[in-house]
Design a protein around this motif. Structure first.
Motif, PDB file in Angstrom:
ATOM      1  N   THR A  76      -1.261 -10.168  13.414  1.00  0.00           N
ATOM      2  CA  THR A  76      -1.299  -8.864  14.060  1.00  0.00           C
ATOM      3  C   THR A  76      -0.517  -7.885  13.202  1.00  0.00           C
ATOM      4  OG1 THR A  76      -1.405  -9.889  16.246  1.00  0.00           O
ATOM      5  CG2 THR A  76      -0.702  -7.593  16.167  1.00  0.00           C
ATOM      6  N   GLY A  77      -1.063  -6.705  13.048  1.00  0.00           N
ATOM      7  CA  GLY A  77      -0.377  -5.650  12.310  1.00  0.00           C
ATOM      8  C   GLY A  77      -0.123  -4.472  13.215  1.00  0.00           C
ATOM      9  N   GLY A  78       0.558  -3.484  12.684  1.00  0.00           N
ATOM     10  CA  GLY A  78       0.789  -2.243  13.407  1.00  0.00           C
ATOM     11  C   GLY A  78       0.121  -1.109  12.663  1.00  0.00           C
ATOM     12  N   PHE A  79      -0.557  -0.241  13.394  1.00  0.00           N
ATOM     13  CA  PHE A  79      -1.206   0.905  12.792  1.00  0.00           C
ATOM     14  C   PHE A  79      -0.453   2.157  13.201  1.00  0.00           C
ATOM     15  CE2 PHE A  79      -4.264   4.180  11.871  1.00  0.00           C
ATOM     16  CZ  PHE A  79      -4.807   3.727  10.671  1.00  0.00           C
ATOM     17  N   ARG A 108      10.205  -6.952  15.100  1.00  0.00           N
ATOM     18  CA  ARG A 108      10.577  -7.591  16.380  1.00  0.00           C
ATOM     19  C   ARG A 108       9.378  -8.299  17.004  1.00  0.00           C
ATOM     20  NH1 ARG A 108      14.058  -3.207  16.672  1.00  0.00           N
ATOM     21  NH2 ARG A 108      12.632  -1.787  17.724  1.00  0.00           N
ATOM     22  N   ARG A 109       8.196  -7.764  16.777  1.00  0.00           N
ATOM     23  CA  ARG A 109       6.984  -8.329  17.379  1.00  0.00           C
ATOM     24  C   ARG A 109       6.280  -9.334  16.475  1.00  0.00           C
ATOM     25  NH1 ARG A 109       4.198  -3.164  20.389  1.00  0.00           N
ATOM     26  NH2 ARG A 109       6.121  -2.303  21.224  1.00  0.00           N
ATOM     27  N   GLY A 110       6.776  -9.521  15.274  1.00  0.00           N
ATOM     28  CA  GLY A 110       6.153 -10.468  14.365  1.00  0.00           C
ATOM     29  C   GLY A 110       4.909  -9.940  13.675  1.00  0.00           C
ATOM     30  N   TRP A 111       4.761  -8.622  13.576  1.00  0.00           N
ATOM     31  CA  TRP A 111       3.610  -8.049  12.888  1.00  0.00           C
ATOM     32  C   TRP A 111       3.716  -8.321  11.390  1.00  0.00           C
ATOM     33  CZ3 TRP A 111       3.560  -2.483  15.390  1.00  0.00           C
ATOM     34  CH2 TRP A 111       3.175  -2.583  16.726  1.00  0.00           C
ATOM     35  N   SER A 112       2.582  -8.422  10.751  1.00  0.00           N
ATOM     36  CA  SER A 112       2.547  -8.745   9.324  1.00  0.00           C
ATOM     37  C   SER A 112       2.547  -7.508   8.424  1.00  0.00           C
ATOM     38  CB  SER A 112       1.307  -9.592   9.018  1.00  0.00           C
ATOM     39  OG  SER A 112       0.125  -8.898   9.399  1.00  0.00           O
ATOM     40  N   VAL A 113       2.224  -6.330   8.977  1.00  0.00           N
ATOM     41  CA  VAL A 113       2.112  -5.118   8.156  1.00  0.00           C
ATOM     42  C   VAL A 113       2.182  -3.897   9.067  1.00  0.00           C
ATOM     43  CG1 VAL A 113      -0.413  -4.951   8.256  1.00  0.00           C
ATOM     44  CG2 VAL A 113       0.762  -4.099   6.240  1.00  0.00           C
ATOM     45  N   ILE A 114       2.624  -2.789   8.527  1.00  0.00           N
ATOM     46  CA  ILE A 114       2.417  -1.474   9.152  1.00  0.00           C
ATOM     47  C   ILE A 114       1.480  -0.731   8.213  1.00  0.00           C
ATOM     48  CG2 ILE A 114       3.453   0.708   9.925  1.00  0.00           C
ATOM     49  CD1 ILE A 114       4.356  -1.748  11.576  1.00  0.00           C
ATOM     50  N   ARG A 115       0.388  -0.233   8.747  1.00  0.00           N
ATOM     51  CA  ARG A 115      -0.648   0.413   7.938  1.00  0.00           C
ATOM     52  C   ARG A 115      -0.866   1.831   8.450  1.00  0.00           C
ATOM     53  NH1 ARG A 115      -5.482  -3.269   7.582  1.00  0.00           N
ATOM     54  NH2 ARG A 115      -4.240  -4.070   5.873  1.00  0.00           N
ATOM     55  N   TRP A 116      -1.157   2.738   7.536  1.00  0.00           N
ATOM     56  CA  TRP A 116      -1.535   4.088   7.919  1.00  0.00           C
ATOM     57  C   TRP A 116      -2.411   4.696   6.843  1.00  0.00           C
ATOM     58  CZ3 TRP A 116       3.472   2.837   6.464  1.00  0.00           C
ATOM     59  CH2 TRP A 116       4.017   3.521   5.385  1.00  0.00           C
ATOM     60  N   ILE A 117      -3.060   5.789   7.208  1.00  0.00           N
ATOM     61  CA  ILE A 117      -3.865   6.553   6.263  1.00  0.00           C
ATOM     62  C   ILE A 117      -3.338   7.983   6.258  1.00  0.00           C
ATOM     63  CG2 ILE A 117      -5.919   5.120   6.537  1.00  0.00           C
ATOM     64  CD1 ILE A 117      -7.095   7.319   8.337  1.00  0.00           C
ATOM     65  N   THR A 118      -3.638   8.709   5.211  1.00  0.00           N
ATOM     66  CA  THR A 118      -3.314  10.128   5.152  1.00  0.00           C
ATOM     67  C   THR A 118      -4.368  10.823   4.315  1.00  0.00           C
ATOM     68  OG1 THR A 118      -1.499  11.715   4.854  1.00  0.00           O
ATOM     69  CG2 THR A 118      -1.831  10.104   3.081  1.00  0.00           C
ATOM     70  N   ALA A 119      -4.360  12.123   4.391  1.00  0.00           N
ATOM     71  CA  ALA A 119      -5.306  12.906   3.597  1.00  0.00           C
ATOM     72  C   ALA A 119      -4.935  12.824   2.119  1.00  0.00           C
ATOM     73  CB  ALA A 119      -5.303  14.362   4.056  1.00  0.00           C
ATOM     74  N   GLU A 120      -5.946  12.810   1.278  1.00  0.00           N
ATOM     75  CA  GLU A 120      -5.735  12.751  -0.177  1.00  0.00           C
ATOM     76  C   GLU A 120      -4.825  13.885  -0.654  1.00  0.00           C
ATOM     77  OE1 GLU A 120      -6.056  11.302  -4.006  1.00  0.00           O
ATOM     78  OE2 GLU A 120      -6.922  10.359  -2.239  1.00  0.00           O
ATOM     79  N   ALA A 133       5.944   2.276   0.846  1.00  0.00           N
ATOM     80  CA  ALA A 133       4.849   1.327   1.069  1.00  0.00           C
ATOM     81  C   ALA A 133       3.976   1.246  -0.173  1.00  0.00           C
ATOM     82  CB  ALA A 133       4.010   1.781   2.266  1.00  0.00           C
ATOM     83  N   GLN A 134       3.075   0.283  -0.150  1.00  0.00           N
ATOM     84  CA  GLN A 134       2.152   0.087  -1.265  1.00  0.00           C
ATOM     85  C   GLN A 134       0.813   0.740  -0.936  1.00  0.00           C
ATOM     86  OE1 GLN A 134       1.495  -4.023  -2.228  1.00  0.00           O
ATOM     87  NE2 GLN A 134      -0.216  -3.579  -3.568  1.00  0.00           N
ATOM     88  N   ARG A 135       0.349   1.617  -1.804  1.00  0.00           N
ATOM     89  CA  ARG A 135      -0.968   2.217  -1.632  1.00  0.00           C
ATOM     90  C   ARG A 135      -2.026   1.145  -1.861  1.00  0.00           C
ATOM     91  NH1 ARG A 135      -3.578   7.571  -4.507  1.00  0.00           N
ATOM     92  NH2 ARG A 135      -5.621   7.241  -3.597  1.00  0.00           N
ATOM     93  N   THR A 136      -3.042   1.151  -1.013  1.00  0.00           N
ATOM     94  CA  THR A 136      -4.084   0.135  -1.122  1.00  0.00           C
ATOM     95  C   THR A 136      -5.287   0.678  -1.892  1.00  0.00           C
ATOM     96  OG1 THR A 136      -5.291   0.721   0.882  1.00  0.00           O
ATOM     97  CG2 THR A 136      -3.382  -0.744   1.143  1.00  0.00           C
TER      98      THR A 136
END
Length: 145
Positions: A76-79, A108-120, A133-136
């Motif tokens: 599970t991840g967090g968005f 605290r919840r054991g999530w594997s990642v926090i992910r987000w998007i943004t405008a270019e 963070a690391q850009r994907t």
């Protein structure tokens, strides 16, 4: 600066911040839409949660986030859906503190990642994101329904 869950008394200040976020992304947003999102945030059964940054009794920024399933990694991840800091509070560390607050919650919840998007073209924010963070390589698509 304090990172905390929003409280009922924060509604008007949160509305002003969220309206600023919508304006930044040139998204039409009504009072009814903001009321609906606030209702989600206040409903412990709803998936959308929020943190706010405050200082001296004044809200500086907001972060809306939710859990999401990651079937490929069986985790599970967090968005991080929305992140906004008032123009007057930019440069205070509020955005980094909000991202860190969401990350702390994810740990605290054991999530594997926090992910987000943004405008270019969101260059100022991307400068911070590149530090935190690391850009994907993934490209995002919307299929309108």
């Amino acid at each position: 600066m304090e990172i905390r869950r929003p409280e009922a008394a924060d509604f008007e200040a949160w509305c002003a911040l969220y309206a600023g976020y919508a304006a930044f992304y040139q998204v039409t947003q009504t009072d009814e839409m903001r009321a609906r999102v606030w209702g989600w945030i206040c409903d412990p059964a709803h998936e959308v949660e929020a943190l706010v940054a405050s200082s001296g009794g004044r809200l500086l920024g907001l972060a809306h986030f939710r859990a999401f399933a990651r079937p490929l990694s069986a985790s599970t991840g967090g968005f991080l859906d929305d992140l906004f800091v008032s123009p007057e509070a930019r440069g205070t560390g509020a955005a980094a503190a909000l991202i860190s607050g969401v990350a702390d919650e994810g740990r605290r919840r054991g999530w594997s990642v926090i992910r987000w998007i943004t405008a270019e073209n969101n260059y100022r924010a991307r400068g911070l994101y590149d530090q935190m963070a690391q850009r994907t390589v993934w490209v995002t698509y919307d299929h309108k329904l």
